[in-house]
Design a protein around this motif. Structure first.
Motif, PDB file in Angstrom:
ATOM      1  N   ALA A  90      38.292  18.803 -30.226  1.00 31.29           N
ATOM      2  CA  ALA A  90      38.819  19.041 -29.281  1.00 31.29           C
ATOM      3  C   ALA A  90      39.237  20.524 -29.730  1.00 31.29           C
ATOM      4  CB  ALA A  90      40.268  18.261 -29.277  1.00 31.29           C
ATOM      5  N   GLN A  93      41.562  21.536 -32.006  1.00 21.38           N
ATOM      6  CA  GLN A  93      42.773  21.890 -32.141  1.00 21.38           C
ATOM      7  C   GLN A  93      43.442  21.343 -33.355  1.00 21.38           C
ATOM      8  OE1 GLN A  93      44.378  19.236 -29.093  1.00 21.38           O
ATOM      9  NE2 GLN A  93      44.313  21.212 -27.486  1.00 21.38           N
ATOM     10  N   VAL A 136      41.435  12.643 -39.478  1.00 21.12           N
ATOM     11  CA  VAL A 136      42.270  12.254 -38.455  1.00 21.12           C
ATOM     12  C   VAL A 136      42.594  13.223 -37.768  1.00 21.12           C
ATOM     13  CG1 VAL A 136      44.275  11.010 -37.582  1.00 21.12           C
ATOM     14  CG2 VAL A 136      43.024  10.437 -39.921  1.00 21.12           C
ATOM     15  N   ALA A 137      42.353  13.591 -36.340  1.00 19.63           N
ATOM     16  CA  ALA A 137      43.106  14.493 -35.527  1.00 19.63           C
ATOM     17  C   ALA A 137      44.222  14.138 -34.552  1.00 19.63           C
ATOM     18  CB  ALA A 137      41.781  15.016 -34.555  1.00 19.63           C
ATOM     19  N   ASP A 138      44.819  15.097 -34.195  1.00 19.75           N
ATOM     20  CA  ASP A 138      45.864  14.958 -33.170  1.00 19.75           C
ATOM     21  C   ASP A 138      47.406  14.380 -33.822  1.00 19.75           C
ATOM     22  OD1 ASP A 138      47.121  14.697 -30.463  1.00 19.75           O
ATOM     23  OD2 ASP A 138      47.548  12.537 -31.288  1.00 19.75           O
ATOM     24  N   ALA A 141      48.472  10.982 -33.942  1.00 24.20           N
ATOM     25  CA  ALA A 141      47.646   9.907 -34.641  1.00 24.20           C
ATOM     26  C   ALA A 141      47.493  10.211 -36.103  1.00 24.20           C
ATOM     27  CB  ALA A 141      46.234  10.242 -34.190  1.00 24.20           C
ATOM     28  N   GLU A 166      51.084   8.485 -37.097  1.00 28.50           N
ATOM     29  CA  GLU A 166      51.053   7.135 -37.244  1.00 28.50           C
ATOM     30  C   GLU A 166      50.029   6.616 -38.352  1.00 28.50           C
ATOM     31  OE1 GLU A 166      52.744   4.851 -35.173  1.00 28.50           O
ATOM     32  OE2 GLU A 166      53.476   6.189 -33.778  1.00 28.50           O
TER      33      GLU A 166
END
Lengths: 222, 222
Positions: B47, B49, B61-63, B66, B69
């Motif tokens: 993505a 980002q 881990v992206a976002d 996410a 969590e």
């Protein structure tokens, strides 16, 4: 009785409808028109957005990611996240990919220009936005196809909320006839598998007056 | 060593930096410039980002949702979500409020026009977008003040990720001098409490060359 406040062609609401159905949680559907700024609905969710889930005990949950996590925590049977934190993170990353990136680049453009402007009575479709949405859709179909070739389901070996997030966007776009399924055979085969689940049936029979879907929309063998 | 790929003035990255610090998780910061489409970074997150978190064992881990969590699941000590599903849902609803709604209406407008365009070398600031962002900011300050008057922390009795999400947006906006703290005394008092936590210190000493913050930015008694 549990209630889901929704809009028929919202990918966020469709994702939650699929999650509810897959988990065998019955809920009454209440259709909303957020652009009318109805006060009762704004009291439920000051953001004025669907979906909003109201549980048996009156608990109100707004925002589709919050609703999903709430359902997963309160109804852990038939989980829609894998077991390990790293796999759960991958499923959540993909949900964000579809709900943030694909929504911004594709779904928001096409639904806004083709449907929402007519529903709200707000001006002519912007053809540049429609072209951009269609162009970006091919890239997202390729990404879905690439994932579907590498993995059994989009996030790994198990069906997860990521499959429902992607399928919810595609089902809205398919309803308005914008998905060229010839573009990616693996994406098409993956979608056929999701579409043939019993949880999908209510979406396929949900028709919006004034917006008839194309003939293949409800066809499991499209 | 754990690594966080970030941008200094991204509210999503700042939220994760606050979460990491509050949970006493050390991580090396790697600054990214996503607009240069660096291939190594795109391999980490297609993505393109920030933030992206890389754990000790290489898990990527992206976002930001996410990542949060994932951190909450793998480091449950010093939790940043309450215990009950309904309270957790309220904290997540507020994170979505700040990261979706406030970001779209306020932070994206002001950061893009005042900072990102200069960084990327892409044209003059759009004064209409700046005015819209500033106008919307007063509404979000009022909402934060209203929550802070009713509750001890924004989502309830405990400090949660919702406080960090809101504070991350406000800290970016405060860095560029756009927050009028006289507008809401309860919002100001709540922000002073968050700002005085040890987890906040690294953000306050992080200066961007070419963009000096206003004198009160790092002041705990602003």
């Amino acid at each position: 009785m549990r209630r889901l406040h929704h809009q028929p062609l919202s990918p966020f609401c469709r994702k939650i409808r699929l999650v509810l159905a897959e988990k065998r949680i019955e809920a009454v559907l209440a259709e909303e028109t957020p652009w009318t700024r109805d006060l009762d609905f704004l009291r439920l969710n000051p953001a004025g957005q669907t979906p909003v889930f109201v549980d048996d005990d009156g608990t109100v949950v707004a925002d589709s990611a919050a609703i999903f996590e709430y359902l997963e925590e309160t109804r852990p049977e038939r989980p829609l996240l894998p077991r390990s934190p790293a796999e759960r993170a991958e499923a959540r990353r993909l949900v964000a990919w579809f709900d943030d990136k694909m929504h911004r680049e594709v779904t928001a453009n096409l639904l806004e220009e083709r449907v929402m402007k007519k529903l709200r009575g707000g001006g002519h479709p912007d053809s540049a936005r429609i072209r951009a949405g269609l162009r970006n859709l091919t890239i997202h179909l390729e990404y879905i196809g690439w994932l579907a070739e590498k993995r059994k389901w989009l996030a790994g070996d198990e069906l997860t909320v990521a499959d429902f997030a992607a399928a919810a966007h595609l089902s809205c776009l398919d309803y308005i006839g914008d998905v060229n399924w010839d573009h990616s055979l693996p994406a098409r085969e993956w979608y056929a598998r999701v579409k043939s689940r019993p949880a999908f049936r209510p979406l396929l029979s949900d028709l919006m007056s004034g917006f008839p879907p194309p003939p293949h929309y409800a066809d499991l063998d499209f």
